[in-house]
Design a protein around this motif. Structure first.
Motif, PDB file in Angstrom:
ATOM      1  N   ASP A 181       0.831  -1.057  -0.111  1.00 21.12           N
ATOM      2  CA  ASP A 181      -0.109  -0.020   0.091  1.00 21.12           C
ATOM      3  C   ASP A 181       0.954   1.516  -0.002  1.00 21.12           C
ATOM      4  N   PRO A 182       0.752   2.282  -0.929  1.00 21.94           N
ATOM      5  CA  PRO A 182       1.390   3.319  -0.982  1.00 21.94           C
ATOM      6  C   PRO A 182       1.499   4.311   0.337  1.00 21.94           C
ATOM      7  N   VAL A 183       0.233   4.375   1.116  1.00 15.28           N
ATOM      8  CA  VAL A 183       0.511   5.034   2.202  1.00 15.28           C
ATOM      9  C   VAL A 183       1.320   4.377   3.244  1.00 15.28           C
ATOM     10  N   TRP A 184       0.994   3.120   3.411  1.00  8.14           N
ATOM     11  CA  TRP A 184       1.851   2.373   4.452  1.00  8.14           C
ATOM     12  C   TRP A 184       3.529   2.532   3.778  1.00  8.14           C
ATOM     13  N   ARG A 185       3.752   2.374   2.750  1.00  5.34           N
ATOM     14  CA  ARG A 185       5.133   2.371   2.434  1.00  5.34           C
ATOM     15  C   ARG A 185       5.625   3.674   2.688  1.00  5.34           C
ATOM     16  N   GLU A 186       4.812   4.871   2.506  1.00  3.41           N
ATOM     17  CA  GLU A 186       5.545   5.986   2.625  1.00  3.41           C
ATOM     18  C   GLU A 186       5.433   6.338   4.431  1.00  3.41           C
ATOM     19  N   ALA A 187       4.541   5.916   4.841  1.00  2.00           N
ATOM     20  CA  ALA A 187       4.480   6.072   6.559  1.00  2.00           C
ATOM     21  C   ALA A 187       5.451   5.453   7.410  1.00  2.00           C
ATOM     22  N   THR A 188       5.966   4.466   6.774  1.00  2.00           N
ATOM     23  CA  THR A 188       6.996   3.425   7.477  1.00  2.00           C
ATOM     24  C   THR A 188       8.442   4.019   7.034  1.00  2.00           C
TER      25      THR A 188
END
Length: 105
Positions: free
Chosen positions: A77-84
């Motif tokens: 998920d793009p939001v997950w990748r960036e948040a992590t």
């Protein structure tokens, strides 16, 4: 078409380092480069304010990632990748703390 003020950037332009423009390097009459200000010029109060804000943002990202884990966001998920990718923020926090140690000398 919206309630956004003229000075507020669109949401898709926030937080992207490739959109931050570097000031040009000034070359003096003798060919020297004027470096301007760097982290060694920060005073203890500036370092504290910077670290306080970065700590607040790190706390938020840690909570966000925890909630996303509970909700089982997929790894792709793009939001997950960036948040992590909070490591960059942690690195900035560490660099600011080191600048504070140098400015206290």
């Amino acid at each position: 078409a919206g309630s956004r003020s003229a000075s507020t950037p669109p949401i898709d332009s926030l937080f992207f380092t490739n959109r931050i423009r570097r000031a040009p390097v000034v070359t003096g009459a003798e060919g020297r480069h004027d470096r301007g200000v760097d982290s060694t010029n920060l005073n203890p109060e500036q370092v504290k304010k910077l670290c306080d804000e970065l700590a607040r943002q790190l706390h938020y990202l840690n909570k966000l990632c925890g909630r996303m884990q509970i909700l089982r966001f997929p790894d792709d998920d793009p939001v997950w990748r960036e948040a992590t990718r909070w490591n960059r923020l942690q690195d900035l926090f560490d660099a600011a703390r080191l600048a504070g140690q140098r400015s206290n000398r």
